[in-house]
Write a protein that holds these residues in place. Structure first.
Motif, mmCIF file in Angstrom:
data_model
loop_
_atom_site.group_PDB
_atom_site.id
_atom_site.type_symbol
_atom_site.label_atom_id
_atom_site.label_comp_id
_atom_site.label_asym_id
_atom_site.label_seq_id
_atom_site.Cartn_x
_atom_site.Cartn_y
_atom_site.Cartn_z
ATOM 1 N N SER A 111 0.819 -1.221 0.000
ATOM 2 C CA SER A 111 0.000 0.000 0.000
ATOM 3 C C SER A 111 0.852 1.270 0.000
ATOM 4 C CB SER A 111 -0.921 0.009 1.231
ATOM 5 O OG SER A 111 -0.160 0.120 2.424
ATOM 6 N N LEU A 112 2.181 1.114 0.114
ATOM 7 C CA LEU A 112 3.063 2.290 0.075
ATOM 8 C C LEU A 112 3.056 2.897 -1.317
ATOM 9 C CD1 LEU A 112 6.053 0.909 2.197
ATOM 10 C CD2 LEU A 112 4.317 2.570 2.910
ATOM 11 N N PRO A 113 3.264 4.230 -1.409
ATOM 12 C CA PRO A 113 3.057 4.915 -2.698
ATOM 13 C C PRO A 113 4.128 4.645 -3.751
ATOM 14 C CG PRO A 113 3.815 6.446 -1.019
ATOM 15 C CD PRO A 113 3.535 5.159 -0.316
ATOM 16 N N THR A 114 5.384 4.451 -3.358
ATOM 17 C CA THR A 114 6.461 4.322 -4.350
ATOM 18 C C THR A 114 7.128 2.960 -4.265
ATOM 19 O OG1 THR A 114 8.184 5.198 -2.881
ATOM 20 C CG2 THR A 114 6.900 6.796 -4.174
ATOM 21 N N LYS A 115 7.745 2.577 -5.375
ATOM 22 C CA LYS A 115 8.448 1.298 -5.447
ATOM 23 C C LYS A 115 9.651 1.290 -4.507
ATOM 24 C CE LYS A 115 10.715 -1.835 -8.694
ATOM 25 N NZ LYS A 115 11.120 -2.056 -10.116
ATOM 26 N N ASP A 116 10.380 2.398 -4.437
ATOM 27 C CA ASP A 116 11.550 2.478 -3.556
ATOM 28 C C ASP A 116 11.157 2.306 -2.096
ATOM 29 O OD1 ASP A 116 13.231 2.823 -5.674
ATOM 30 O OD2 ASP A 116 13.310 5.017 -5.516
ATOM 31 N N ALA A 117 10.047 2.931 -1.713
ATOM 32 C CA ALA A 117 9.585 2.814 -0.329
ATOM 33 C C ALA A 117 9.185 1.375 -0.015
ATOM 34 C CB ALA A 117 8.414 3.755 -0.088
ATOM 35 N N ARG A 118 8.519 0.721 -0.981
ATOM 36 C CA ARG A 118 8.121 -0.678 -0.776
ATOM 37 C C ARG A 118 9.341 -1.576 -0.637
ATOM 38 N NH1 ARG A 118 4.045 0.780 -4.658
ATOM 39 N NH2 ARG A 118 5.311 -0.076 -6.375
ATOM 40 N N LEU A 119 10.338 -1.372 -1.506
ATOM 41 C CA LEU A 119 11.544 -2.206 -1.461
ATOM 42 C C LEU A 119 12.320 -1.979 -0.170
ATOM 43 C CD1 LEU A 119 13.435 -4.187 -2.883
ATOM 44 C CD2 LEU A 119 14.569 -2.227 -3.964
ATOM 45 N N LYS A 120 12.480 -0.725 0.224
ATOM 46 C CA LYS A 120 13.235 -0.404 1.435
ATOM 47 C C LYS A 120 12.565 -1.003 2.667
ATOM 48 C CE LYS A 120 15.169 3.476 4.034
ATOM 49 N NZ LYS A 120 15.307 4.964 4.119
ATOM 50 N N THR A 121 11.237 -0.923 2.732
ATOM 51 C CA THR A 121 10.512 -1.471 3.878
ATOM 52 C C THR A 121 10.592 -2.993 3.898
ATOM 53 O OG1 THR A 121 8.967 0.382 3.742
ATOM 54 C CG2 THR A 121 8.299 -1.490 5.083
ATOM 55 N N PHE A 122 10.469 -3.604 2.724
ATOM 56 C CA PHE A 122 10.540 -5.072 2.661
ATOM 57 C C PHE A 122 11.919 -5.574 3.076
ATOM 58 C CE2 PHE A 122 11.366 -9.050 0.362
ATOM 59 C CZ PHE A 122 10.311 -9.814 0.839
ATOM 60 N N LEU A 123 12.979 -4.844 2.706
ATOM 61 C CA LEU A 123 14.331 -5.270 3.045
ATOM 62 C C LEU A 123 14.584 -5.271 4.547
ATOM 63 C CD1 LEU A 123 16.471 -3.594 0.220
ATOM 64 C CD2 LEU A 123 15.899 -6.017 0.501
ATOM 65 N N THR A 124 13.817 -4.463 5.295
ATOM 66 C CA THR A 124 13.984 -4.472 6.748
ATOM 67 C C THR A 124 13.536 -5.803 7.351
ATOM 68 O OG1 THR A 124 11.780 -3.529 7.144
ATOM 69 C CG2 THR A 124 13.612 -1.987 6.880
ATOM 70 N N CYS A 125 12.713 -6.559 6.597
ATOM 71 C CA CYS A 125 12.253 -7.878 7.062
ATOM 72 C C CYS A 125 13.082 -9.021 6.477
ATOM 73 C CB CYS A 125 10.793 -8.101 6.664
ATOM 74 S SG CYS A 125 9.656 -6.854 7.255
ATOM 75 N N GLY A 126 14.014 -8.685 5.567
ATOM 76 C CA GLY A 126 14.724 -9.726 4.836
ATOM 77 C C GLY A 126 15.492 -10.689 5.714
ATOM 78 N N SER A 127 16.256 -10.165 6.685
ATOM 79 C CA SER A 127 17.070 -11.032 7.537
ATOM 80 C C SER A 127 16.183 -11.956 8.372
ATOM 81 C CB SER A 127 17.973 -10.197 8.446
ATOM 82 O OG SER A 127 17.222 -9.254 9.180
ATOM 83 N N HIS A 128 15.067 -11.421 8.847
ATOM 84 C CA HIS A 128 14.152 -12.232 9.653
ATOM 85 C C HIS A 128 13.548 -13.358 8.825
ATOM 86 C CE1 HIS A 128 10.178 -12.673 11.999
ATOM 87 N NE2 HIS A 128 11.131 -13.299 12.666
ATOM 88 N N LEU A 129 13.156 -13.065 7.591
ATOM 89 C CA LEU A 129 12.567 -14.084 6.726
ATOM 90 C C LEU A 129 13.566 -15.192 6.391
ATOM 91 C CD1 LEU A 129 10.479 -11.862 4.278
ATOM 92 C CD2 LEU A 129 9.585 -13.546 5.897
ATOM 93 N N ILE A 130 14.817 -14.818 6.117
ATOM 94 C CA ILE A 130 15.842 -15.820 5.805
ATOM 95 C C ILE A 130 16.102 -16.711 7.015
ATOM 96 C CG2 ILE A 130 18.267 -16.162 5.174
ATOM 97 C CD1 ILE A 130 18.083 -13.518 3.617
ATOM 98 N N ALA A 131 16.179 -16.104 8.207
ATOM 99 C CA ALA A 131 16.404 -16.883 9.431
ATOM 100 C C ALA A 131 15.240 -17.833 9.705
ATOM 101 C CB ALA A 131 16.611 -15.937 10.622
ATOM 102 N N ILE A 132 14.014 -17.375 9.425
ATOM 103 C CA ILE A 132 12.830 -18.234 9.604
ATOM 104 C C ILE A 132 12.908 -19.457 8.695
ATOM 105 C CG2 ILE A 132 10.349 -18.344 9.100
ATOM 106 C CD1 ILE A 132 10.118 -15.512 10.212
ATOM 107 N N LEU A 133 13.245 -19.228 7.420
ATOM 108 C CA LEU A 133 13.351 -20.346 6.474
ATOM 109 C C LEU A 133 14.446 -21.314 6.890
ATOM 110 C CD1 LEU A 133 12.942 -18.408 3.084
ATOM 111 C CD2 LEU A 133 11.240 -19.828 4.248
#
Length: 315
Positions: free
Chosen positions: A230-252
């Motif tokens: 729902s974020l307005p820009t692609k950069d904002a979406r990517l930056k926010t998603f990357l903050t969860c990246g380490s957690h998602l990799i550790a979960i997998l």
């Protein structure tokens, strides 16, 4: 005569851990990657704890949960690897009956605690992304401490019946465990009594700490992804998603091997025993080794602090 023998083995003074049956000749070679993973896990998790403790800017909920994860990983791998190395290097296979039950408790307790910490970290990411203005008030230090205590109590409550139930069984067949550690099912299989309660309870614990926790994490990330898209820009979406990246990799890295191990133990009767044992040990060692690397590399604040630490030493 048989009654007497049964009574003698009901509470054996010790068990014999075989290590990896069928691969005894290669125990020394098997020990090399396991010992290497253990050393990396010890150094990596102590580094995370040191950096968070000495860097005031990292005194926040996400890093407190990361410290809980580091302590859990240290206990989880240390409860099994030293005895495993004594089997591989010195052929020291005996383990006291009470020590065996204690090791069983620590393995299952801290596995459940680690799973609970991943739920807590998912909740932290959910609040930080979906309701950022309330993050600092929702996850204050007392709240983080209560979540940590709840995770520990849940893990202890789920794991405690395993050794208590195993202690009541009569071990009149043998006291030889074909494993590197006192894993619950490996030990229960030695009993000469009805073990359905133990098996059912083990399945319930596995289901609650893997399937149920994965469900809660999936629900959290469904809401997180909705907020990200729902974020307005692609950069904002990517930056926010990357903050969860380490957690998602550790979960997998934690849940996929754990789920595979549980399924092969329960249903993979045609899978070789040495594969069960080796993969089970990998599941106990790989997440503690990978977690500090994943969070250290992908979390900018920790990565910068590590680089600054070594740069100052070099200077």
């Amino acid at each position: 005569m048989s009654d007497s023998n049964t009574t003698d083995f009901t509470n054996p003074s010790n068990f014999i851990l075989l290590g990896v049956p069928g691969l005894e000749a290669t125990h020394v070679w098997i020990s090399i990657p396991f010992c290497t993973m253990y050393i990396i896990a010890i150094l990596g998790n102590f580094t995370i704890l040191f950096i968070v403790k000495t860097e005031p800017s990292l005194h926040g909920p996400m890093y407190y949960f990361l410290c809980m994860l580091a302590v859990t990983d240290l206990v989880l791998c240390t409860s099994t690897v030293p005895k495993m190395m004594s089997i591989f290097w010195f052929n020291s296979r005996e383990i006291d009956f009470s020590a065996c039950l204690t090791q069983m408790f620590f393995i299952h307790c801290f596995f459940a605690i680690e799973s609970g910490i991943f739920i807590a970290m998912a909740f932290d990411r959910y609040v930080a992304i979906c309701d950022p203005l309330r993050h600092s008030t929702t996850l204050r230090n007392p709240t983080v401490a209560k979540i940590g205590l709840a995770v520990v109590l849940r893990g202890s409550t789920l794991a405690l019946p395993c050794p208590l139930l195993a202690r009541q069984l009569p071990y009149c067949r043998t006291n030889i465990i074909p494993h590197t550690c006192c894993e619950h099912i490996a030990m229960v299989n030695l009993a000469c009594a009805d073990t359905r309660i133990n098996n059912y309870y083990g399945l319930i614990v596995a289901s609650s700490t893997i399937c149920l926790d994965m469900f809660f994490i999936a629900v959290s990330y469904t809401q997180i992804l909705r907020a990200i898209f729902s974020l307005p820009t692609k950069d904002a979406r990517l930056k926010t998603f990357l903050t969860c990246g380490s957690h998602l990799i550790a979960i997998l890295a934690f849940y996929i091997p754990g789920l595979f191990t549980i399924l092969t133990y329960r249903f993979g009767h045609n899978v070789a025993l040495h594969f069960h044992i080796l993969f089970g040990n990998v599941c106990l060692l790989v997440p503690p080794m990978l977690n500090p690397i994943i969070f250290g590399v992908r979390t900018k604040q920790i990565r910068d602090r590590v680089l600054r630490l070594f740069t100052h030493k070099g200077t």
